[in-house]
Design a protein around this motif. Structure first.
Motif, short mmCIF file in Angstrom:
data_model
loop_
_atom_site.label_atom_id
_atom_site.label_comp_id
_atom_site.label_asym_id
_atom_site.label_seq_id
_atom_site.Cartn_x
_atom_site.Cartn_y
_atom_site.Cartn_z
N VAL A 37 0.86 -1.17 0.00
CA VAL A 37 0.00 0.00 0.00
C VAL A 37 0.90 1.23 0.00
N GLU A 38 0.82 2.03 -1.09
CA GLU A 38 1.65 3.22 -1.23
C GLU A 38 0.78 4.47 -1.20
N GLY A 39 1.19 5.45 -0.36
CA GLY A 39 0.51 6.73 -0.34
C GLY A 39 1.25 7.75 -1.18
N HIS A 40 0.51 8.57 -1.93
CA HIS A 40 1.10 9.58 -2.81
C HIS A 40 0.37 10.91 -2.60
N GLY A 77 5.17 10.33 -0.78
CA GLY A 77 5.08 11.78 -0.83
C GLY A 77 4.72 12.26 -2.22
N GLU A 78 5.35 13.36 -2.63
CA GLU A 78 5.08 13.90 -3.98
C GLU A 78 6.09 13.44 -5.01
N TYR A 79 6.91 12.45 -4.68
CA TYR A 79 8.08 12.13 -5.51
C TYR A 79 7.84 11.07 -6.58
N LEU A 80 6.63 10.58 -6.74
CA LEU A 80 6.33 9.64 -7.82
C LEU A 80 5.00 10.03 -8.46
N PRO A 81 4.95 11.19 -9.10
CA PRO A 81 3.68 11.67 -9.64
C PRO A 81 3.29 10.92 -10.91
N THR A 113 -1.32 21.57 -13.09
CA THR A 113 -2.76 21.74 -13.27
C THR A 113 -3.51 21.09 -12.13
N ALA A 114 -4.75 21.53 -11.93
CA ALA A 114 -5.58 20.95 -10.87
C ALA A 114 -5.89 19.50 -11.15
N GLU A 115 -6.11 19.16 -12.46
CA GLU A 115 -6.38 17.77 -12.81
C GLU A 115 -5.18 16.89 -12.51
N GLY A 116 -3.98 17.40 -12.83
CA GLY A 116 -2.78 16.63 -12.55
C GLY A 116 -2.58 16.42 -11.06
N LYS A 117 -2.81 17.45 -10.26
CA LYS A 117 -2.66 17.30 -8.82
C LYS A 117 -3.65 16.27 -8.27
N ALA A 118 -4.89 16.28 -8.82
CA ALA A 118 -5.89 15.31 -8.36
C ALA A 118 -5.44 13.89 -8.65
#
Length: 329
Positions: free
Chosen positions: A240-243, A290-294, A300-305
Motif C-alpha cells: 500500500v503506497e501513499g502519494h 510523498g510527492e516524488y512519484l507523480p 494543473t488541478a487535474e494533474g494534482k488530483a
C-alpha cells in the motif's frame, strides 16, 4: 740389255778364237756360250717379271700414295673433328661443372629448405597436438556445458511454467478485483496490470478529505470489497503506497509534511484491510512516496488530483520463482 751385249761380245770373240783354237776349247766355249745364253734368257725372263713387278709396285705405290693422301686428308678431317669434339667436350665440361656447382648449390639450398620444412612440420605437429588437446578439453567442456544447458533448459521450462501460473493468478486476481470494485468505477478508482502486478489506484477524493488521513465511508466500502478478494487469495503480497501532490503540507502535530501525510494515509488503508480476518499482517507493507512519484504534472488541478492517491499493488508469491532463478545462477 747390258748383259746381252756382253754375251754377244763374248760369243763373237769366241768365234774369232775358234778359228785359232782346238775343237776342245771350242766345245768348252760353246758350252759356256750356251750356258750364258740360257742365263741371258733367264735374266730376260726375270727382267720381264721384274718389270711387271715394278709396274705392279708402281700401281701399288700409286694406290698407297692415294691411300696415304686419303689418310692424310682423313687425318686432317679427324683432327678437325677431334678439335671440334674437344671444344664441345670442353664446353660440355664447363657446362657440367656449372651444372654441378648449381646442383650442389641447389642441393645445399634444398637441404636447408628441407630442414626448415621439417622444423616447420614438427612445429605444426606440435601445434596440432596442442590443438587436439585443446579440442579434447573443449569437447569435454562442451559436453559439460551441454549437460548444464539441458539442466538449465529444464529449469527454464519449469520457470516458464511458474511464470505462466503467476500470470494466470495475476489475471485471475485482476479480474476478481475489477469485478468486486465495479461499482466504484468513475469515482476515482482504476484497476490495471503492469509488470506482472495488479495496480489498484484510489484517488483521494474517494478516500480522504483534504489534509486528512481518515478514510471516508465510501472509501471504506471500496477497501472492504478489495479485502474480501485478497482474503480469498492468500498467496498475493500487498503493498500500500501513499502519494501526494507537491502542495506543501503545513502540519502542527507529528505529521509535518507530504511524506508524513502519505505514510499516514497508507497506514490508514492497511488497518482497514486488516479488519478482514483472512488477511495476515505479514502479507502487507505500508509505504509513503510523498510527492516524488507523480502520475501527471502538478501544474494543473487535474494533474494534482491524479497525483493524490493510494496505490494498492498486488504481487503474486514469487518465492518459488526466486528459488528457480537462484538455482540457475
Amino acid at each position: 740389255m747390258r748383259i746381252t751385249k756382253s754375251l754377244l761380245a763374248v760369243a763373237a770373240g769366241s768365234l774369232i778364237l775358234s778359228s785359232c783354237v782346238s775343237s776342245k776349247v771350242h766345245q768348252e766355249l760353246q758350252d759356256k756360250y750356251d750356258a750364258l745364253a740360257a742365263a741371258n734368257e733367264n735374266l730376260l725372263q726375270e727382267n720381264e717379271e721384274c718389270s711387271a713387278d715394278l709396274t705392279e709396285a708402281r700401281a701399288l705405290l700409286d694406290r698407297c700414295v692415294d691411300a696415304r693422301d686419303e689418310l692424310i686428308q682423313d687425318t686432317v678431317n679427324q683432327n678437325m673433328a677431334i678439335r671440334k669434339l674437344r671444344r664441345s667436350y670442353e664446353d660440355l665440361n664447363k657446362n657440367y661443372e656449372f651444372l654441378l656447382d648449381n646442383n650442389n648449390t641447389m642441393l645445399a639450398n634444398n637441404a636447408r629448405e628441407n630442414r626448415a620444412l621439417l622444423d616447420r612440420l614438427e612445429a605444426l605437429q606440435d601445434q596440432l597436438e596442442d590443438k587436439e588437446d585443446s579440442l579434447r578439453i573443449e569437447q569435454e567442456s562442451l559436453s559439460t556445458l551441454r549437460s548444464m544447458l539441458e539442466a538449465r533448459e529444464a529449469r527454464v521450462n519449469e520457470l516458464e511454467g511458474v511464470i505462466a501460473r503467476q500470470d494466470s493468478i495475476v489475471n485471475y486476481v485482476q479480474q476478481r478485483v475489477s469485478d468486486a470494485l465495479l461499482g466504484f468505477e468513475g469515482k476515482g478508482l482504476t484497476v490495471e496490470m503492469k509488470n506482472g502486478q495488479v495496480y489498484v489506484s484510489l484517488e483521494n477524493r474517494l478516500l480522504f478529505a483534504s489534509g486528512s488521513w481518515t478514510v471516508q465511508q465510501e472509501g471504506q466500502n471500496a477497501l472492504n470489497q478489495l479485502a474480501s478478494v485478497l482474503a480469498d487469495n492468500p498467496d498475493i503480497k500487498i503493498m500500500v503506497e501513499g502519494h501526494t501532490d507537491d502542495d506543501a503540507y503545513r502540519g502542527n502535530g507529528q505529521v509535518r509534511d507530504n511524506w508524513d501525510l502519505s505514510v499516514m494515509r497508507s497506514t490508514s488503508v492497511v488497518k482497514i484491510l486488516l479488519n478482514n480476518e483472512g488477511i495476515a499482517p505479514q502479507r502487507i507493507t505500508a509505504a509513503g512516496r510523498g510527492e516524488y512519484l507523480p502520475l501527471a504534472s502538478n501544474e494543473t488541478a487535474e494533474g494534482k488530483a491524479k497525483n493524490r492517491r493510494i496505490e494498492v499493488i498486488l504481487t503474486p508469491d514469487l518465492s518459488e520463482l526466486m528459488e528457480l532463478v537462484g538455482s540457475m545462477k
